[in-house]
Design an enzyme around this catalytic site. Structure first.
Site, short mmCIF file in Angstrom:
data_model
loop_
_atom_site.label_atom_id
_atom_site.label_comp_id
_atom_site.label_asym_id
_atom_site.label_seq_id
_atom_site.Cartn_x
_atom_site.Cartn_y
_atom_site.Cartn_z
N THR A 255 0.79 -1.24 0.00
CA THR A 255 0.00 0.00 0.00
C THR A 255 0.82 1.28 0.00
O THR A 255 1.83 1.40 0.70
CB THR A 255 -0.97 0.05 1.20
OG1 THR A 255 -1.65 -1.20 1.33
CG2 THR A 255 -2.01 1.14 0.99
N THR A 306 -2.38 2.64 5.56
CA THR A 306 -1.64 1.44 5.17
C THR A 306 -1.63 0.51 6.37
O THR A 306 -1.85 0.92 7.50
CB THR A 306 -0.19 1.77 4.76
OG1 THR A 306 0.50 2.32 5.89
CG2 THR A 306 -0.15 2.76 3.63
N GLY A 309 -5.36 -4.60 6.40
CA GLY A 309 -6.62 -4.11 5.89
C GLY A 309 -7.84 -4.57 6.67
O GLY A 309 -8.85 -3.87 6.75
#
Length: 400
Positions: A255, A306, A309
């Site tokens: 990310t 980031t 998730g």
């Protein structure tokens, strides 16, 4: 713009990003070593990216060229994101991103444009090196927000994108090393915060590979060291060792975020990722989910994330940070609030569990901030570009 013209835009995206990537890494940079700007003071136009290496600085330089020339925040964040996506030496986004457990690179990305209150995203897209640009096409050329898998790829092909191999020799070598050491580091089984120590109360590895068992800072430290070695990150034995090890965990989760506010006061953002390294094929993280890995409100500002998730999806962290700014918190305070919020949710389940999220945010005035979970008191960093130049901003490592 008519369809033919827009397809032409799609065909030119890769070339434009390549040109942007050729911008000297240190153009407009004030110092050879990153400046430590801690004020996060208001200044527009401006942009930030969670990437702090030379590629992040090239991205900031190219985005700033657009913003300083009166260009739109949406164009600036796309240009910056593309440069990072097209870096073959990176392992967290786009070309060269780390693959899933089967060795297939599946990318996620989202964009949100405050000026139009519109958003687009792609999830699990394969073979397209700049998924952020495909997400923008979803936003601008459909009335949908998300396209997934092969349909997202077919959509991209329709706008002139070329299907290419996303693996690089570097990412393939890392995947092969991981596969050789495979043990309890895959994503089958319970989530991290519900795993219990094995082989002793310190949560050590069983000897078969990287350990995710255990909890607390010691376990996180060991995991970071092993990931830094696996990824062969430069500087892991140098003066910035603590930061490199902390960053190793972020690399595992992939990310990058790019946020900007332009001279007209419009706010835009992009989050793009190769997702969790070695993920179960088909897994989708927070990055393509509006309100989780990215959220933009043109009246307030933008936030992006980031890290793991799953934590971000459950907490709607992007939206939470922007809502906190809407309630009067600065970007720095709002990022710290998000850390506290997520840690609070886990405290009754796994008191010593330390998630690995990093939060970045800007407001409409150009204030900025970032925060992450504690790791040897090492502060998180991000790259900032504004009229003062390009510098590295150090945020806060939040203990509680």
């Amino acid at each position: 713009m008519n369809r033919r013209g827009f397809i032409g835009r799609g065909l030119s995206l890769g070339a434009a990003a390549a040109v942007a990537g050729a911008v000297p890494a240190r153009a407009s940079v004030r110092e050879e070593r990153p400046a430590r700007a801690s004020s996060g003071r208001a200044m527009t136009p401006m942009m930030i990216t969670s990437h702090t290496n030379d590629t992040g600085r090239r991205a900031a330089t190219a985005a700033w060229q657009i913003l300083s020339g009166g260009g739109a925040a949406m164009d600036a964040v796309e240009r910056g994101a593309n440069i990072i996506e097209l870096d073959p030496d990176g392992t967290s986004v786009g070309w060269g991103g780390l693959p899933n457990a089967d060795g297939v690179v599946q990318l996620d990305a989202s964009v949100m444009d405050g000026a139009t209150y519109n958003a687009g995203s792609v999830a699990g897209i394969e073979g397209i090196r700049t998924p952020a640009s495909v997400a923008r096409l979803v936003m601008e050329r459909t009335d949908h927000v998300m396209l997934v898998g092969k349909y997202a790829q077919e959509f991209a092909i329709g706008f002139g994108f070329e299907v290419q191999d996303l693996m690089t020799p570097k990412s393939r070598e890392i995947w092969l090393r991981w596969r050789e050491r495979l043990s309890d580091t895959d994503d089958w089984g319970p989530p991290d915060h519900l795993r219990r120590p094995r082989g002793g109360s310190d949560g050590g590895s069983d000897g078969g590979g990287l350990s995710r068992a255990g909890s607390g800072e010691d376990a996180i430290w060991r995991e970071a060291e092993e990931w830094a070695e696996l990824l062969d990150l430069p500087g892991r034995d140098g003066p910035d060792r603590d930061y490199v090890l902390a960053d190793a965990l972020i690399h595992r989760y992939g990310t990058t975020n790019v946020l900007a506010v332009d001279a007209q006061g419009n706010v835009s953002g992009i989050t793009t990722t190769s997702g969790l390294a070695w993920k179960v094929p088909g897994r989708v993280g927070d990055s393509p989910i509006i309100g989780a890995g990215l959220y933009v409100d043109n009246d307030i500002g933008a936030a992006a994330v980031t890290g793991r998730g799953e934590d971000v999806i459950k907490s709607c962290a992007g939206y939470y940070i922007v809502s906190r700014m809407g309630a009067g918190r600065t970007p720095q305070e709002a990022c710290e609030d998000a850390v506290g919020m997520i840690r609070h949710k886990y405290r009754n389940v796994a008191p010593d569990f330390i998630p690995s999220e990093k939060f970045v945010a800007i407001n409409k005035a150009g204030d900025h901030g970032c925060a992450w979970m504690p790791f040897r008191d090492t502060p998180p960093r991000m790259t900032v570009a504004n009229a003062d130049g390009i510098h590295t901003y150090e945020g806060v490592s939040v203990a509680d």
